[in-house]
Design a protein around this motif. Structure first.
Motif, PDB file in Angstrom:
ATOM      1  N   ASP A 203      -7.169   2.399 -26.016  1.00  0.00           N
ATOM      2  CA  ASP A 203      -8.994   2.117 -25.952  1.00  0.00           C
ATOM      3  C   ASP A 203      -8.887   1.662 -24.844  1.00  0.00           C
ATOM      4  O   ASP A 203     -10.181   1.980 -23.525  1.00  0.00           O
ATOM      5  N   CYS A 204      -8.297   1.502 -23.995  1.00  0.00           N
ATOM      6  CA  CYS A 204      -8.107   0.287 -22.405  1.00  0.00           C
ATOM      7  C   CYS A 204      -6.999   1.205 -21.604  1.00  0.00           C
ATOM      8  O   CYS A 204      -6.312   0.635 -22.792  1.00  0.00           O
ATOM      9  N   VAL A 205      -6.639   2.019 -20.827  1.00  0.00           N
ATOM     10  CA  VAL A 205      -5.445   1.667 -20.239  1.00  0.00           C
ATOM     11  C   VAL A 205      -5.342   0.949 -18.722  1.00  0.00           C
ATOM     12  O   VAL A 205      -6.880   1.716 -18.089  1.00  0.00           O
ATOM     13  N   LEU A 206      -4.815   0.233 -18.445  1.00  0.00           N
ATOM     14  CA  LEU A 206      -4.832   0.277 -16.597  1.00  0.00           C
ATOM     15  C   LEU A 206      -3.425   0.472 -16.403  1.00  0.00           C
ATOM     16  O   LEU A 206      -1.981   0.324 -16.168  1.00  0.00           O
ATOM     17  N   PRO A 207      -3.551   1.664 -15.162  1.00  0.00           N
ATOM     18  CA  PRO A 207      -2.315   2.420 -14.148  1.00  0.00           C
ATOM     19  C   PRO A 207      -2.318   1.326 -13.261  1.00  0.00           C
ATOM     20  O   PRO A 207      -3.288   1.186 -12.938  1.00  0.00           O
ATOM     21  N   ILE A 208      -0.885   1.809 -13.438  1.00  0.00           N
ATOM     22  CA  ILE A 208      -0.219   0.815 -12.242  1.00  0.00           C
ATOM     23  C   ILE A 208       0.589   1.406 -11.548  1.00  0.00           C
ATOM     24  O   ILE A 208       0.990   2.886 -12.280  1.00  0.00           O
ATOM     25  N   GLU A 209       0.420   2.276  -9.776  1.00  0.00           N
ATOM     26  CA  GLU A 209       1.263   2.792  -8.989  1.00  0.00           C
ATOM     27  C   GLU A 209       2.207   2.009  -8.185  1.00  0.00           C
ATOM     28  O   GLU A 209       1.909   0.957  -7.677  1.00  0.00           O
ATOM     29  N   ASN A 210       3.881   2.220  -8.453  1.00  0.00           N
ATOM     30  CA  ASN A 210       4.762   1.766  -7.649  1.00  0.00           C
ATOM     31  C   ASN A 210       4.499   1.156  -6.325  1.00  0.00           C
ATOM     32  O   ASN A 210       5.096   0.270  -5.918  1.00  0.00           O
ATOM     33  N   GLU A 211       4.126   2.567  -5.201  1.00  0.00           N
ATOM     34  CA  GLU A 211       3.570   2.117  -4.158  1.00  0.00           C
ATOM     35  C   GLU A 211       2.694   1.502  -4.169  1.00  0.00           C
ATOM     36  O   GLU A 211       2.730   0.430  -3.154  1.00  0.00           O
ATOM     37  N   SER A 212       1.947   1.028  -4.528  1.00  0.00           N
ATOM     38  CA  SER A 212       1.048  -0.766  -4.476  1.00  0.00           C
ATOM     39  C   SER A 212       1.562  -1.304  -4.854  1.00  0.00           C
ATOM     40  O   SER A 212       1.566  -2.743  -3.910  1.00  0.00           O
ATOM     41  N   LEU A 213       2.784  -1.762  -6.139  1.00  0.00           N
ATOM     42  CA  LEU A 213       3.309  -3.061  -6.037  1.00  0.00           C
ATOM     43  C   LEU A 213       4.269  -3.444  -4.776  1.00  0.00           C
ATOM     44  O   LEU A 213       4.247  -4.183  -4.306  1.00  0.00           O
ATOM     45  N   PHE A 214       4.708  -2.019  -4.465  1.00  0.00           N
ATOM     46  CA  PHE A 214       5.979  -2.256  -3.160  1.00  0.00           C
ATOM     47  C   PHE A 214       4.968  -3.102  -2.570  1.00  0.00           C
ATOM     48  O   PHE A 214       5.443  -3.670  -1.159  1.00  0.00           O
ATOM     49  N   ASP A 215       4.061  -2.274  -1.983  1.00  0.00           N
ATOM     50  CA  ASP A 215       2.546  -2.516  -0.744  1.00  0.00           C
ATOM     51  C   ASP A 215       2.351  -4.182  -0.716  1.00  0.00           C
ATOM     52  O   ASP A 215       2.679  -4.752   0.206  1.00  0.00           O
ATOM     53  N   ILE A 216       2.786  -4.479  -1.523  1.00  0.00           N
ATOM     54  CA  ILE A 216       2.016  -6.141  -1.966  1.00  0.00           C
ATOM     55  C   ILE A 216       3.194  -6.461  -1.284  1.00  0.00           C
ATOM     56  O   ILE A 216       3.377  -7.885  -0.486  1.00  0.00           O
TER      57      ILE A 216
END
Lengths: 474, 448
Positions: A203-216
């Motif tokens: 119904d809903c997908v929340l895509p996450i990318e490791n690069e973004s997490l890493f940057d944070i």
């Protein structure tokens, strides 16, 4: 109403572990009296342990022993065993686990077709048992990565199963997408094969990318180590931190990144668990953010990333929090929403924020955000009174925006690079039930999705022609 | 006669709570500015209308609380009980766990039929407690899923079960820039359905009340609670006991009936707007004095110019010249079908309301005598030495309605979100029917 998380595969379970830990921490901070309440019951059962581990559920009164409503699935034992030996061991029991020993070899087909088939009955049985204990099941969460074999293959198998067994219950999927430099060579295959399942059954997908997490994570490290604000930051407010939770000092490398995802899930469900002047349930998120069935991929941003401990330092203006939510630094995927097209946007605010603060900021930010012509005022808002641990307020923004298109195009390109050469294909085709058509159908599904985004993008700078209204005979 | 209130959804329950609070605090107030006897009579009349007596002596609101999720009702019940001055009947509520997901179809087609019997049983019980049932007052927002969809369904059920009773729907219109993305769809579906079963729709717009909070009440960080309290004050100024035009010494026994009779002469025209003057923060009241002529002048101009509050009124707008033909009606002039002015407080009986009887304010097909009514009550309301409320069946809501229908139509043309509704049994034809109904209403009000 209950939300039931399923952690599938190594990544899924590592994130899941952080999620349960931080959930307990959050509820401990809010629930001072130790009474088992409606908020707790959305994630935890309350078991009477006096009659041993199989005691009956206690629905009211004091907290006895909390058990997470969850299923932990992995085809290797390492991660799950660690959870069971760690500080969260009492939160799970063996009936919630499904494990095997050899893993899926980073092969979607092994996860989906082989293990899917093998464990189907087991999963259905445990799923039904878990659901029985919920007086109202609103939503399933699947937490997994797309690039491997178990999370990707078996995870999407479970997704299918959930649709078959409980068609009315919403299915939210938190998917960690592989980066271009992912060290799993076959991750494009696994991801695209999984995408087809997400297109059709989520119904809903929340895509996450490791690069973004890493940057944070890096941004926070820099900020702390720069010496300017370092000691002034409240440790437990860091979106990356496990501080104050049950975990011991041994922080593992991915913990900081996984905590971010865990916080995403906590914020997403906060308005369903805690009271507020404008509640936002999970079914409302799906209703408002998905204008067409397949366009259900949402860009998420979390803010603030930390809170200053020193009360003499003026807290960051509330309005800054709203601006940050639309800054790429706070997104959990690498994308550029401001230069693409917003189809819909949701703002879930927690803490001491009122409707006038919301309105003021929407008015302020609206002009710089391009919205699709038929949804110029497409904002969904929620106000939850209870802030996250360590903060006085926080904001989760979810956007349905065509900026996810480049991510999908890149994924498709990486897939095609391998597929044209038929690289590693035999590893997949030798699995029972797996055929070449699975691949061609999967890439077709992805292409169709990209095309739907293309059509919307095409309307972006065109002239705005409002359809003429119905004429009534006077 | 007693009124049974049905609170629907988060908004309906939050507002309902503030309304009963406002009514109670008004009757316990010492600023009635009238004789003890009058005060007692007012007190008794309000109690009969909205509360019933219990052994403990704490008045119990005549209300049914309905929501598809538990948190709001739970809070509402406990807040009322904590006040010590009144409470709800804790049996008189119905809730589920799921919510309606902002989906009108879910509220109307799924929750409605599923829970009809249980909800109507609760309503029946409350109705039976009334010596004489004066009708139903439902409170709902039209933007979400429960208040809007389930609210529309319940209104229909009320009409079927109580064909002779009056039904007044209090409907909250959401902020223009989104609280809910599908709010315009939900609004169109709600309004078109309510139009079939309701006697009248009394409307409050969040944007308008927000401005009142900001500019008149000087509230810096406006919460929904603030908004709801202003709404509750405005409703109280209409529904607290009054003497009607026919007079006699007692308070009106049939408030809803009187309202319908004066304001809704024709079933095509059911949209009622509400204005209240003066509005100010409580701590400013002691320092302010008002004259009736001043208040009446402002109120009349608010009517003519469609001003939402007493600041920023456009004084340039004038009624058309008497005797001029209809097409030359000046722009921005708000034509009325019928108006009701309710005056409360000091010296009400001497107030000259002739300016409201001016035939040029009204459409031509009603006698001006029939188009205007005034109710006067010497007992002051909610600490305001003088206050006036205007309930108007006029073009007040024409522009906002047109805007909502326009936005919904625009979205409908792209078919966005339609699958969310068809999933629960509301088809494209149902949308078209609703659009047609509302375009008809818009057209009718436009050519006044």
């Amino acid at each position: 109403a209950v939300s039931l998380p399923f952690a599938v595969g190594q990544c899924g379970n590592q994130v899941g572990c952080r999620f349960w830990d931080l959930a307990l921490r959050e509820h401990a901070a809010v629930n001072k009296k130790g009474i088992y309440d409606e908020a707790l019951s959305s994630f935890f059962r309350n078991i009477d342990t006096r009659s041993g581990g199989n005691g009956p559920d206690i629905y009211e009164g004091k907290i006895c022993s909390l058990k997470a409503r969850a299923l932990l699935i992995d085809m290797e034992e390492g991660v799950v065993n660690e959870i069971l030996q760690g500080p969260l061991r009492d939160v799970f029991d063996s009936k919630q686990l499904i494990t095997d020993v050899s893993g899926s070899g980073n092969n979607w087909a092994v996860g989906h077709k082989l293990y899917g088939c093998q464990y189907r009955e087991n999963i259905v049985e445990k799923l039904r048992k878990t659901a029985e204990h919920c007086d109202c099941l609103q939503c399933f969460f699947i937490i997994h990565s797309m690039g491997g074999g178990t999370g990707s293959g078996l995870g999407t198998f479970v997704l299918n199963l959930l649709e078959e067994e409980f068609p009315e219950v919403y299915r939210f999927v938190t998917s960690v997408y592989p980066s271009g430099e992912d060290d799993v060579i076959t991750s494009p295959y696994n991801s695209v094969l999984a995408m087809k399942e997400l297109n059709e059954h989520a119904d809903c997908v929340l895509p996450i990318e490791n690069e973004s997490l890493f940057d944070i994570v890096n941004k926070i490290h820099q900020m702390i180590n720069s010496g300017k604000l370092g000691s002034a930051v409240k440790q437990n407010s860091l979106v990356t931190s496990s501080s104050g939770s049950a975990k011991t000092l041994q922080e593992k490398p991915f913990d900081a990144m996984n905590n971010i995802v865990a916080n995403l899930l906590l914020n997403l469900t906060s308005s369903a668990r805690f009271e507020g002047s404008l509640n936002m349930d999970l079914n409302e998120i799906s209703m408002n953010l998905v204008p067409f069935p397949r366009l259900h991929y949402l860009v998420s941003s979390l803010t603030p990333l930390y809170t200053l401990a020193d009360v003499n330092v003026p807290s960051r203006r509330l309005d800054q929090m709203f601006s940050d939510a639309f800054s790429r630094d706070h997104q959990l995927i690498q994308a550029d929403p401001k230069h693409s097209l917003y189809l819909a946007c949701a703002l879930l605010v927690r803490g001491n924020v009122q409707v006038s603060d919301l309105r003021r900021n929407i008015e302020r930010l609206k002009p710089s955000l391009p919205f699709v012509s038929w949804n110029q005022e497409g904002w969904k808002t929620g106000l939850c009174s209870v802030p996250p641990v360590g903060h006085s307020h926080s904001l989760l923004a979810l956007a349905n925006n065509t900026c996810v298109k480049p991510t999908f195009i890149e994924l498709k390109d990486r897939f095609m690079k391998l597929y044209k050469k038929k690289a590693h294909l035999h590893h997949y085709l030798q699995v029972d039930g797996m055929e070449q058509s699975c691949f061609s159908e999967a890439v077709c599904s992805l292409s169709d999705l990209i095309e739907e985004y293309n059509e919307l993008d095409a309307t972006k700078d065109g002239p705005r022609i409002d359809p003429s209204r119905l004429k009534i005979a006077v | 006669m007693s009124i049974v209130t049905v609170q629907l959804g988060q908004c309906g329950n939050q507002i309902g709570h503030e309304v009963f609070n406002a009514l109670c605090s008004d009757i316990h107030g010492t600023h009635g500015l009238c004789s003890k006897k009058e005060n007692e009579s007012y007190h008794d009349s309000c109690k009969e209308r909205f509360f019933c007596e219990e052994e403990s002596g704490v008045p119990v609101a005549r209300a049914v609380l309905v929501d598809m999720e538990p948190k709001v009702i739970s809070q509402t019940l406990s807040m009322a009980a904590r006040s010590g001055h009144w409470k709800y009947n804790h049996q008189s509520h119905f809730c589920q766990k799921q919510g309606s997901g902002n989906n009108w179809a879910s509220g109307y087609s799924v929750h409605g039929p599923r829970h009809k019997e249980t909800i109507m049983n609760l309503v029946q019980k409350e109705a039976e407690k009334c010596d004489r049932l004066g009708g139903f007052f439902t409170i709902m927002s039209m933007a979400g899923g429960t208040g809007s969809g389930l609210g529309a369904f319940v209104t229909q059920c009320l009409r079927d079960a109580f064909p002779a009773s009056f039904i007044l729907n209090h409907v909250i219109w959401p902020y223009g820039t989104g609280e809910v993305i599908v709010q315009n769809y939900n609004s169109v579906l709600t309004l078109s359905h309510l139009y079939q079963s309701s006697d009248a729709l009394l409307v409050h717009e969040n944007d308008v009340i927000h401005k009142i909070c900001a500019q008149l009440m000087n509230i810096k960080q406006i919460s929904f609670r603030d908004v709801n309290q202003v709404i509750a004050h405005q409703l109280g100024s209409v529904f607290q006991p009054t003497h009607t035009a026919g007079g006699g010494s007692g308070y009106s026994r049939n408030p809803l009936g009187d309202l319908m009779e004066t304001l809704v002469p024709h079933p095509e025209f059911k949209m009622l707007g509400l204005r209240n003057i003066p509005q100010m923060p409580e701590n400013s009241l002691a320092y302010s004095t008002f004259s009736w002529p001043g208040l009446i002048k402002h109120l009349r101009q608010m009517l003519i110019a469609n001003a939402k509050m007493e600041e920023g009124i456009d004084w340039q707008v004038r009624p058309p010249h008497p005797g001029s033909s209809i097409p030359s009606k000046p722009l921005h002039f708000n034509t009325s079908i019928a108006n009701l002015v309710i005056l409360r407080g000091k010296d009400v009986h001497g107030v000259d309301l002739g300016s409201f009887r001016d035939p040029s304010l009204y459409t031509s097909w009603l006698n001006p005598q029939d188009a205007f009514s005034a109710w006067r009550t010497p007992r002051a309301f909610n600490k305001y030495e003088k206050s006036a409320a205007l309930v108007s069946n006029s073009q007040f809501l024409l522009k906002p309605l047109d805007s909502i229908v326009g936005k919904a139509w625009n979205m409908f043309a792209s078919k966005a979100y339609i699958h969310q509704y068809t999933k629960f049994g509301i088809q494209e034809e149902d949308f078209l029917d609703s659009f047609t109904t509302l375009e008809q209403v818009i057209s009718s009000y436009t050519i006044l």
